[in-house]
Scaffold this motif. Structure first.
Motif, short mmCIF file in Angstrom:
data_model
loop_
_atom_site.label_atom_id
_atom_site.label_comp_id
_atom_site.label_asym_id
_atom_site.label_seq_id
_atom_site.Cartn_x
_atom_site.Cartn_y
_atom_site.Cartn_z
N GLY A 9 33.74 49.29 37.15
CA GLY A 9 34.66 49.76 38.20
C GLY A 9 35.13 51.17 37.91
O GLY A 9 35.30 51.54 36.73
N GLY A 11 37.85 52.59 39.95
CA GLY A 11 39.01 52.74 40.83
C GLY A 11 40.17 53.35 40.06
O GLY A 11 40.00 53.96 39.00
N ALA A 14 40.73 52.14 36.30
CA ALA A 14 39.64 52.59 35.42
C ALA A 14 39.88 54.05 35.05
O ALA A 14 39.68 54.47 33.90
N HIS A 44 29.13 51.88 43.66
CA HIS A 44 28.68 53.06 44.41
C HIS A 44 28.15 54.09 43.41
O HIS A 44 28.72 55.17 43.25
N CYS A 79 37.54 46.50 35.15
CA CYS A 79 38.57 47.17 35.98
C CYS A 79 38.26 46.98 37.46
O CYS A 79 38.41 47.91 38.26
N PRO A 81 38.39 44.39 41.16
CA PRO A 81 39.36 43.48 41.79
C PRO A 81 39.33 42.09 41.14
O PRO A 81 38.31 41.64 40.62
N ASN A 82 40.48 41.42 41.24
CA ASN A 82 40.72 40.18 40.49
C ASN A 82 39.65 39.10 40.71
O ASN A 82 39.30 38.37 39.78
N PHE A 83 39.13 39.00 41.94
CA PHE A 83 38.20 37.89 42.22
C PHE A 83 36.86 38.07 41.51
O PHE A 83 36.06 37.14 41.46
N HIS A 85 36.71 39.17 38.23
CA HIS A 85 36.89 39.13 36.77
C HIS A 85 36.16 37.96 36.10
O HIS A 85 35.59 38.11 35.03
N ALA A 129 44.89 42.82 29.98
CA ALA A 129 45.69 44.07 29.99
C ALA A 129 47.14 43.80 30.37
O ALA A 129 47.65 44.34 31.35
N VAL A 131 49.80 45.16 29.56
CA VAL A 131 50.08 46.41 28.84
C VAL A 131 51.56 46.61 28.51
O VAL A 131 51.89 47.42 27.64
#
Ligand SMILES: NC(=O)c1ccc[n+]([C@@H]2O[C@H](COP(=O)([O-])OP(=O)(O)OC[C@H]3O[C@@H](n4cnc5c(N)ncnc54)[C@H](O)[C@@H]3O)[C@@H](O)[C@H]2O)c1
Length: 380
Positions: A9, A11, A14, A44, A79, A81-83, A85, A129, A131
């Motif tokens: 990722g 985004g 990241a 991308h 990094c 989206p959650n779905f 991971h 993370a 953090v």
């Protein structure tokens, strides 16, 4: 030791990770490894190829499978989206890669449980993370509570308040779709506070939660209004081991009151962590309400605090709280990889799973008008 790093990722978060990692050589942080930006996985790749090159990535690949099949890759930093991971963790763990994964660990506890089982089976270093643990103020609060500086903690109040989502023109994204995010402000922001409470005070036994969705529709990329099916505000009451009680609030709508702070009250004093303003130290008060500066011996013998202050960039080299705290968390993970064992107080995937169980109990409570729901660590 050279650690070959792979990133999934490119985004916002990241880039936060990369801002820290790329500047590491300038920060005078004592680590006994170097980081080689080996490969980036992007959906991308052609759009990102110039950025990836200018960041120093040796390769850019267009599937997660290609990333994890790179033989000399040591770690994967997820990094996305959650779905995504869970599926990405399973691929990385099966390929024997150590994994750092953004929070929340996944969309639901079935997924987080699978992830825990897989990293344990593959015996790879794993860290979520969370953090907020990784700054001197929280590390100092952790040591102070352990050493009894404020006596027995009996109550707390935590707030993680953002504000940008009140703007109606804010577009529909994966964050506002429950099947992609697993939840709204509570899953995105509240999960940090759930982890802080667990880290500083202990296991959460039961939760009462109210949520609301104030902005109910957003325009998608085609300009068509879509329903928002996640919360943008949540308030929780928590019962924690040792008869500690408290509240946390997570919001994306707190205009005029952005905040990232926690108060912890003990029977001999209190402490106040205000991460937006001072990530270096909490403020302490005695039982008379006077501000105090406790004898620093309580820090001198605390291994977690001592390691965090070495890793956290000093104020003159700060790149802001977000980059500093994400970098320190990543360096903690990479230190575990370099040492060949997970360091104490690491928020492992097991911790991510336990936080997920609290989150789910909270959403269940919210669907029952805020009645208390027990958190069962043996579920599912
Ligand atoms: N720990 C923190 O403080 C913190 C802060 C912000 C975000 N996060 C977490 O980081 C992760 C990423 O968040 P972000 O803010 O960088 O998100 P983002 O939307 O800015 O970036 C997501 C990235 O994933 C890629 N992606 C791959 N497949 C995708 C798909 N099917 N749909 C959408 N994007 C796809 C996107 O191209 C992009 O590079 C999330 O898990 C989020 O919760 C953590």
């Amino acid at each position: 030791m050279k650690i070959n790093y792979g990133l999934a990722g490119l985004g916002t978060i990241a880039k936060t990770h990369l801002l820290g990692l790329r500047n590491l050589p300038l920060l005078n942080v004592p680590v006994d490894f170097s980081i080689n930006l080996k490969a980036l996985y992007s959906t991308h790749p052609m759009e990102n190829v110039e950025t990836a090159k200018s960041c120093g990535f040796a390769e850019i690949v267009d599937t997660m499978e290609k990333l994890v099949s790179l033989e000399d890759l040591d770690v994967v930093d997820i990094c996305t989206p959650n779905f995504l991971h869970c599926q990405q963790t399973l691929l990385a763990a099966q390929a024997g890669k150590h994994i750092y994964c953004e929070k929340p660990l996944a969309n639901n506890s079935e997924q987080t449980k699978l992830m825990v089982e897989e990293v344990q089976k593959s015996n790879v270093v794993n860290q979520v993370a969370f953090v907020m643990r990784f700054n001197p103020a929280v590390a100092s609060a952790h040591a102070a509570i352990k050493q009894g500086v404020i006596g027995r903690p009996y109550a707390f109040r935590g707030e993680l308040l953002h504000s940008s989502y009140l703007m109606p023109e804010k577009a529909m994204t994966w964050r506002l779709q429950k099947n992609k995010s697993g939840g709204g402000a509570l899953a995105d922001l509240g999960i940090h506070l759930i982890d802080l409470v667990r880290f500083l005070l202990g296991e959460i036994h039961s939760v009462s939660c109210l949520t609301d969705t104030i902005v109910k529709q957003r325009k998608n990329s085609e300009g068509i209004f879509q329903q928002v099916d996640v919360d943008d505000w949540a308030s929780l009451s928590l019962q924690v081991q040792g008869d500690v009680k408290g509240t946390i609030e997570a919001s994306r709508l707190a205009v005029g009151n952005d905040a990232n702070r926690m108060w912890i009250y003990g029977d001999k004093g209190s402490l106040f962590i205000d991460l937006d303003h001072n990530p270096y130290s909490p403020i302490f008060y005695d039982e008379k309400g006077q501000r105090i500066y406790p004898d620093s011996r309580f820090l001198a013998n605390d291994p977690f605090y001592k390691r965090i202050v070495k890793l956290y960039p000093n104020s003159k080299l700060s790149q802001g709280f977000m980059v500093d705290t994400h970098l320190t968390s990543l360096l903690w993970f990479l230190s575990s990889v370099a040492d060949g064992k997970i360091l104490d107080h690491t928020p492992t995937f097991e911790e991510g799973h336990r936080a997920q169980l609290v989150l789910e109990a909270a959403y269940q409570s919210s669907s029952q008008n805020g009645s208390f729901v027990a958190v069962n660590p043996n579920q599912p």
